[in-house]
Scaffold this motif. Structure first.
Motif, PDB file in Angstrom:
ATOM      1  N   ARG A  84      -0.798   1.661   4.370  1.00  0.00           N
ATOM      2  CA  ARG A  84      -0.175   2.420   3.648  1.00  0.00           C
ATOM      3  C   ARG A  84       1.539   2.018   3.405  1.00  0.00           C
ATOM      4  O   ARG A  84       2.134   1.772   2.338  1.00  0.00           O
ATOM      5  N   GLU A  85       1.978   1.570   4.779  1.00  0.00           N
ATOM      6  CA  GLU A  85       3.224   1.559   4.838  1.00  0.00           C
ATOM      7  C   GLU A  85       3.622  -0.032   4.193  1.00  0.00           C
ATOM      8  O   GLU A  85       4.649  -0.296   3.721  1.00  0.00           O
ATOM      9  N   LYS A  86       2.489  -0.941   4.235  1.00  0.00           N
ATOM     10  CA  LYS A  86       2.706  -2.214   3.523  1.00  0.00           C
ATOM     11  C   LYS A  86       2.211  -2.168   2.129  1.00  0.00           C
ATOM     12  O   LYS A  86       2.318  -3.266   1.407  1.00  0.00           O
ATOM     13  N   GLY A  87       2.236  -0.820   1.566  1.00  0.00           N
ATOM     14  CA  GLY A  87       1.905  -0.854   0.100  1.00  0.00           C
ATOM     15  C   GLY A  87       0.512  -0.920  -0.294  1.00  0.00           C
ATOM     16  O   GLY A  87       0.375  -1.041  -1.749  1.00  0.00           O
ATOM     17  N   PHE A  88      -0.390  -0.858   0.340  1.00  0.00           N
ATOM     18  CA  PHE A  88      -1.784  -0.879  -0.181  1.00  0.00           C
ATOM     19  C   PHE A  88      -1.960   0.166  -0.768  1.00  0.00           C
ATOM     20  O   PHE A  88      -1.340   1.434  -0.696  1.00  0.00           O
ATOM     21  N   SER A  89      -3.095   0.317  -1.712  1.00  0.00           N
ATOM     22  CA  SER A  89      -3.324   1.569  -2.695  1.00  0.00           C
ATOM     23  C   SER A  89      -4.475   2.046  -1.787  1.00  0.00           C
ATOM     24  O   SER A  89      -4.990   1.609  -0.929  1.00  0.00           O
ATOM     25  N   TYR A  90      -4.526   3.266  -2.191  1.00  0.00           N
ATOM     26  CA  TYR A  90      -5.785   4.156  -1.198  1.00  0.00           C
ATOM     27  C   TYR A  90      -7.039   3.440  -1.580  1.00  0.00           C
ATOM     28  O   TYR A  90      -7.848   3.473  -0.593  1.00  0.00           O
ATOM     29  N   GLN A 106      -2.386   4.224   8.009  1.00  0.00           N
ATOM     30  CA  GLN A 106      -1.004   4.555   8.094  1.00  0.00           C
ATOM     31  C   GLN A 106      -0.104   3.141   7.913  1.00  0.00           C
ATOM     32  O   GLN A 106       0.645   2.933   7.217  1.00  0.00           O
ATOM     33  N   ASP A 107      -0.809   1.961   8.688  1.00  0.00           N
ATOM     34  CA  ASP A 107      -0.227   0.769   8.761  1.00  0.00           C
ATOM     35  C   ASP A 107      -0.080   0.075   7.316  1.00  0.00           C
ATOM     36  O   ASP A 107       0.796  -0.429   6.693  1.00  0.00           O
ATOM     37  N   GLU A 157      -7.694   0.246  -2.071  1.00  0.00           N
ATOM     38  CA  GLU A 157      -7.563  -0.957  -1.161  1.00  0.00           C
ATOM     39  C   GLU A 157      -7.600  -0.779   0.256  1.00  0.00           C
ATOM     40  O   GLU A 157      -8.346  -1.250   0.906  1.00  0.00           O
TER      41      GLU A 157
END
Length: 75
Positions: free
Chosen positions: A23-29, A20-21, A31
Motif C-alpha cells: 500500500r505504501e508503494k501505491g498498489f491498489s487494493y 502495508q508495504d 493488486e
C-alpha cells in the motif's frame, strides 16, 4: 496455544505487513489482493488497520461456524 493457531497468527501478521508495504508503494487494493493471494475485501481490511488493531485481530483469530456444529453431539 496450539501450533496451528501460531501458524495462522504468523500468516496473518506476515500478510498484514506485506499489505502495508504494498500500500505504501501505491498498489491498489485489487493488486494487493492478487499479490498476497486474498480477496480485495481482506486486503482493504488489512490496509486500513493500524498495528494495534492488527495485533488484536490476529490474537482473537477468525471463528467460522460450520454447518456440522449443530450436529456435533450426534456425530
Amino acid at each position: 496455544m496450539t501450533t496451528s493457531k501460531r501458524r495462522w497468527e504468523f500468516k496473518g501478521v506476515s500478510m498484514y505487513h506485506k499489505v502495508q508495504d504494498l500500500r505504501e508503494k501505491g498498489f491498489s487494493y485489487q493488486e494487493i489482493a492478487f499479490e498476497v493471494g486474498s480477496t480485495r475485501t481482506t486486503a482493504t481490511k488489512h490496509a486500513k488497520m493500524d498495528l494495534f488493531q492488527a495485533k488484536e485481530y490476529f490474537e482473537k483469530g477468525v471463528q467460522r461456524k460450520s454447518e456440522f456444529d449443530d450436529y456435533m453431539d450426534f456425530i
